[in-house]
Design a protein around this motif. Structure first.
Motif, short mmCIF file in Angstrom:
data_model
loop_
_atom_site.label_atom_id
_atom_site.label_comp_id
_atom_site.label_asym_id
_atom_site.label_seq_id
_atom_site.Cartn_x
_atom_site.Cartn_y
_atom_site.Cartn_z
N PHE A 74 37.33 37.16 27.64
CA PHE A 74 36.42 37.37 28.76
C PHE A 74 37.01 38.33 29.78
CE2 PHE A 74 33.78 36.34 32.35
CZ PHE A 74 32.56 36.40 31.72
N PRO A 75 36.15 39.15 30.42
CA PRO A 75 36.68 40.07 31.43
C PRO A 75 37.24 39.32 32.63
CG PRO A 75 34.30 40.22 31.34
CD PRO A 75 34.72 39.38 30.19
N LEU A 76 38.56 39.28 32.66
CA LEU A 76 39.29 38.60 33.70
C LEU A 76 38.90 39.10 35.09
CD1 LEU A 76 41.97 37.04 34.52
CD2 LEU A 76 43.11 39.17 34.10
N LEU A 77 38.71 40.40 35.17
CA LEU A 77 38.46 41.03 36.47
C LEU A 77 37.19 40.50 37.11
CD1 LEU A 77 39.91 43.20 38.03
CD2 LEU A 77 38.27 44.81 37.18
N LEU A 78 36.18 40.29 36.28
CA LEU A 78 34.89 39.81 36.78
C LEU A 78 35.08 38.47 37.49
CD1 LEU A 78 32.11 41.15 36.31
CD2 LEU A 78 31.66 39.38 34.65
N PHE A 79 35.86 37.59 36.84
CA PHE A 79 36.12 36.28 37.42
C PHE A 79 36.93 36.39 38.70
CE2 PHE A 79 35.27 33.29 33.80
CZ PHE A 79 34.38 32.56 34.54
N VAL A 91 37.10 38.84 40.80
CA VAL A 91 36.30 39.36 41.90
C VAL A 91 35.34 38.28 42.39
CG1 VAL A 91 34.56 41.06 42.50
CG2 VAL A 91 36.52 41.73 41.16
N MET A 92 34.78 37.52 41.46
CA MET A 92 33.86 36.46 41.83
C MET A 92 34.56 35.43 42.70
SD MET A 92 31.38 35.91 38.77
CE MET A 92 30.86 34.37 38.30
N LEU A 93 35.74 34.95 42.24
CA LEU A 93 36.46 33.93 43.00
C LEU A 93 36.98 34.50 44.31
CD1 LEU A 93 38.36 32.02 40.24
CD2 LEU A 93 36.54 31.20 41.68
N VAL A 147 41.75 44.34 42.28
CA VAL A 147 40.91 43.37 42.99
C VAL A 147 40.77 43.74 44.46
CG1 VAL A 147 40.75 40.96 43.66
CG2 VAL A 147 41.43 41.53 41.38
N ILE A 195 29.99 28.27 41.92
CA ILE A 195 30.44 29.24 42.92
C ILE A 195 29.33 29.50 43.93
CG2 ILE A 195 31.17 31.63 43.25
CD1 ILE A 195 32.65 31.48 40.68
N GLY A 238 36.50 42.82 26.21
CA GLY A 238 36.64 42.23 27.54
C GLY A 238 37.43 43.14 28.46
N LEU A 239 38.55 43.63 27.92
CA LEU A 239 39.38 44.55 28.68
C LEU A 239 38.60 45.81 29.03
CD1 LEU A 239 42.13 45.44 29.74
CD2 LEU A 239 42.68 46.21 27.44
N ILE A 275 35.43 46.19 29.47
CA ILE A 275 34.46 45.99 30.55
C ILE A 275 35.18 45.93 31.90
CG2 ILE A 275 32.88 44.27 31.53
CD1 ILE A 275 31.63 43.94 28.93
N GLY A 276 36.37 45.34 31.91
CA GLY A 276 37.17 45.32 33.14
C GLY A 276 37.50 46.72 33.61
N MET A 336 34.63 48.56 34.98
CA MET A 336 34.28 48.15 36.34
C MET A 336 34.94 49.07 37.36
SD MET A 336 34.30 44.15 36.82
CE MET A 336 34.13 43.44 38.43
N TYR A 337 36.23 49.37 37.16
CA TYR A 337 36.92 50.29 38.07
C TYR A 337 36.26 51.66 38.04
CZ TYR A 337 40.95 47.10 37.90
OH TYR A 337 41.78 46.03 37.97
N LEU A 371 27.59 40.50 44.30
CA LEU A 371 28.54 39.56 44.87
C LEU A 371 28.79 39.82 46.34
CD1 LEU A 371 31.35 39.39 42.22
CD2 LEU A 371 30.20 37.44 43.18
N ILE A 391 30.56 40.18 24.48
CA ILE A 391 31.97 40.15 24.12
C ILE A 391 32.22 39.18 22.97
CG2 ILE A 391 34.22 39.42 24.96
CD1 ILE A 391 33.30 40.53 27.70
#
Lengths: 363, 363
Positions: A184-189, A191-193, A291, B26, B281-282, B284-285, B288-289, B307, B329
């Motif tokens: 899963f795209p870590l970055l999305l999470f 940014v969300m958190l 982030v 969230i 996943g990577l 998509i991260g 994002m940038y 967000l 993904i």
């Protein structure tokens, strides 16, 4: 009866010259192998210098030049709002003496105003000291990166060794979890958190002013999403070791599980974890920068490498339009260089450490 | 095999459920009031705020809201984005449909990721193959060194520097913005003529414009992955060139070019594509940038706007993006695993990944 005076007996030593038959300790071997790796060694020296610069170096430099990282120097920004470049000496005052809004230069401040040095110029239209902000920003970025890495490794060490040693439910839960997170795209999470905690609470924790606001929050969030990897490494290592003879021997002598894990397995697990930890710090710096750039990390006016990069670019909802008269390329180049050099050094040092600690590795 | 696929799909459903629950959680924790999307919270009367809640459906119990969302999502309706929602006198909501919004965003992200991926393959495979045929040569050392440097470079840094210098200062390529592959309509052009003096950019479209605007994003995207994949191609190639069948081919008198192209390359490169699917996943991260820097209206930028927009948490958009990204993904991962299984039946269902592959992951 002759009394043997033990204190005067010749000391028994194993040291009989360079041809000693006593095997080298694990760490001595690691150090010897690491010393041969010039790139890793140079990176290590760079990292030590960097740690000194952002640790005690930043306040020392602040004292030397006489201004702080958040002090404003409007004289370091010209009338078309272009921040000054490196090696600028500017008036040390936060108020402009301008009276004509159409003048092409600032009016000099009143008599008696002191001057001050901005080593790498001004950071934005606010005219803060870029060099000091880079130092303090590096401190924040490294605090987040190292803190998150230490935390992630601590969690990973405990859960990984439990999973590897006992197997069963814990093992399968951790393994499944790792698989999911990796996909899963870590970055999305993140940014969300990050935007979730933006509204107060944990963002304000500073542990009595030891850290800047937002540092602990970002550290915890990053650690919460990166402990799977160290856990996986520990798990595989423990899994491959637990069937070996020395573990069986320890069990036969009656050692408890905790003792076996601590004294028999831990020394095998620490070296690869140490190497991985270094690489993790590098990754965490990248995450912090990303982030923060996306607006969910460290908040201004606290400097971090991410916020320094974002500053010239603007914010997500309204990026700064490009204006050739006011753009200062140094402000993008300098944080970029700082990030690159640090991550590069960490990666090189981590790779070197990994090769040096791996007994099977032959160059 | 069928059982395996079914099990993976079951895991997918569970994961999607967990993700949607987390997203809802969230949403509950964010103190921003969704009524802010319709009325000015600071000045509106409590009755107006309650009315806004009623219109958005946020006055219902959480479980009802969640159940309603799942029910409608199963029918392919993700609702209307709260950022654009408005109500006519009859009370029927109008605004951007989240399904369409996410579809358009996904097209942008797909053109970025796929284009960058093709560019990456075009560079990484020939380069990796070339240096593998000349191990330890000057070219080999230089390119491996450059790879490590490229892995240590933050995609944000690359993007910002390219945008600043190539795009804005030297004006060689468009610095930001996205053009659809469809030509702009005559009405759009006529409408633009009226606004042209205000500095609104002209509507653009067509494949040439589309590619022209994506050159810098593609390059930024590819650079990071070239570094990851060139090393893999090189390592695989070195492995394959040692195989007996290569010796056989050479013994039969095949030219070196033919040996590389027909015998070695095929075996070395086949797993690369499946590996790439695992890195979705990577990707998509990273996307994002890049979308943020170059102002591409893709999935990442849509999420961040939802967000961190002015009014708060745009739940329908965030839910849809999270679920779409996760589904894509997971399905890609599944396809990758199946292709890998089909290519090489001896592969067990275990993903071997070295430590340095983990490093690049989270960045």
């Amino acid at each position: 009866m002759a009394v043997v005076d033990l204190s005067r007996a010749p000391e028994l030593t194993f040291d009989d010259g360079p041809e000693s038959s006593r095997p080298e300790g694990q760490w001595a071997l690691t150090w010897r192998r690491l010393r041969r790796d010039r790139v890793a060694l140079a990176s290590g020296i760079f990292l030590v210098v960097l740690l000194f610069a952002v640790g005690p170096g930043a306040p020392l430099y602040e004292r030397a030049v006489g201004h702080g990282p958040n002090d404003l120097f409007p004289y370091a920004v010209n009338v078309s709002l272009r921040p000054a470049g490196p090696f600028t000496v500017t008036w040390a005052t936060s108020t402009l003496a301008d009276d004509d809004p159409f003048a092409f230069t600032h009016k000099d401040p009143p008599q008696g105003t002191k001057k001050t040095l901005l080593l790498l110029g001004a950071d934005s239209q606010l005219g803060r000291d870029e060099f000091l902000r880079l130092l303090y920003g590096g401190r924040v970025s490294l605090e987040v990166a190292v803190g998150a890495a230490v935390l992630a490794i601590a969690i990973g060490l405990v859960l990984g060794s439990i999973a590897g040693f006992f197997g069963g439910v814990v093992d399968s839960v951790i393994s499944r979890f790792t698989d999911l997170v990796m996909a899963f795209p870590l970055l999305l999470f993140l940014v969300m958190l990050g935007s979730l905690f933006d509204y107060g609470g944990i963002t304000r924790w500073t542990l009595h002013g030891v850290f800047n606001e937002g540092v602990l929050q970002l550290t915890l969030i990053i650690a919460a999403f990166t402990w799977f990897y160290p856990a996986r490494i520990v798990r595989t290592q423990v899994l491959s070791l637990r069937g070996r003879e020395f573990v069986e021997a320890a069990q036969m002598v009656g050692a408890r599980d905790a003792r076996i894990m601590r004294t028999h397995l831990l020394p095998h697990v620490i070296p690869p974890l140490l190497a991985y930890g270094t690489l993790l710090v590098a990754t965490n710096i990248m995450i912090e920068v990303g982030v923060t750039f996306l607006g969910a990390g460290i908040k201004l006016p606290t400097a971090s490498w991410g916020s320094l990069l974002a500053q010239t670019w603007g914010s997500l909802l309204n990026p700064n339009p490009f204006n050739p008269a006011s753009v200062q390329p140094w402000l993008t180049l300098l944080p970029s260089l700082a990030i690159f050099m640090t991550v590069f050094a960490l990666n090189q040092f981590g790779e070197g450490l990994r090769e040096a600690t791996d007994p099977r590795f032959v160059r | 095999m069928i059982l395996y696929i079914l099990r993976r799909l079951a895991v997918t459903v569970i994961l999607l459920f967990v993700l949607s629950v987390i997203t809802f959680w969230i949403y509950l924790k964010v103190p921003a009031d969704p009524a802010g999307f319709l009325v000015d919270i600071q000045h509106a009367s409590p009755a107006a705020i309650a009315d806004a809640h009623h219109k958005l459906g946020t006055d219902r119990p959480v479980l009802t809201q969640y159940g309603d969302f799942v029910w409608r999502a199963l029918h392919g309706d993700f609702g209307i984005s709260w950022q654009s929602i408005s109500f006519s006198f009859g009370g029927t909501p109008t605004g951007e449909h989240v399904g369409a919004l996410v579809w358009h965003a996904a097209l942008v992200t797909a053109s970025l990721v796929l284009g960058g991926f093709v560019l990456m393959l075009l560079v990484a495979i020939p380069l990796g193959t070339y240096v593998a045929t000349k191990p330890r040569s000057f070219a080999d050392r230089v390119s491996v060194g450059l790879c490590i440097a490229a892995i240590s470079t933050h995609p944000l840094v690359v993007g910002l520097l390219l945008q600043l210098f190539v795009g804005n200062k030297w004006k060689l390529l468009p610095a930001s913005g996205y053009c659809t592959t469809a030509k702009p309509s005559r009405e759009a052009l006529e409408a633009w003529q009226r606004f042209a003096p205000t500095g609104v950019p002209a509507p653009c479209g067509g494949y040439v414009e589309w590619a022209h605007h994506l050159v810098l994003p593609w390059f930024t995207f590819a650079l990071f992955f070239i570094a990851l994949y060139m090393r893999i191609v090189r390592a695989r190639m070195l492995e394959v060139l040692d195989e007996p069948f290569i010796r056989t081919a050479r013994a039969k008198g095949a030219s070196e070019f033919r040996v590389i192209r027909a015998h070695a390359l095929r075996n070395a490169v086949a797993p690369i594509v499946t590996m790439a699917a695992m890195d979705a996943g990577l990707a998509i991260g990273i996307a994002m940038y890049i979308e943020t820097v170059f102002g591409l209206p893709g999935l990442g930028r849509t999420t961040i706007r939802a967000l961190a927009g002015f009014q708060g948490y745009d739940l329908p958009v965030i839910l849809a993006v999270t679920l779409v990204a996760a589904t894509a993904i997971i399905l890609l991962n599944l396809v990758a695993d199946l292709v890998l299984l089909w290519l090489d039946p001896t592969v067990t269902r275990k993903r071997g990944r070295g430590m340095s592959r983990l490093v690049g992951r989270a960045a």
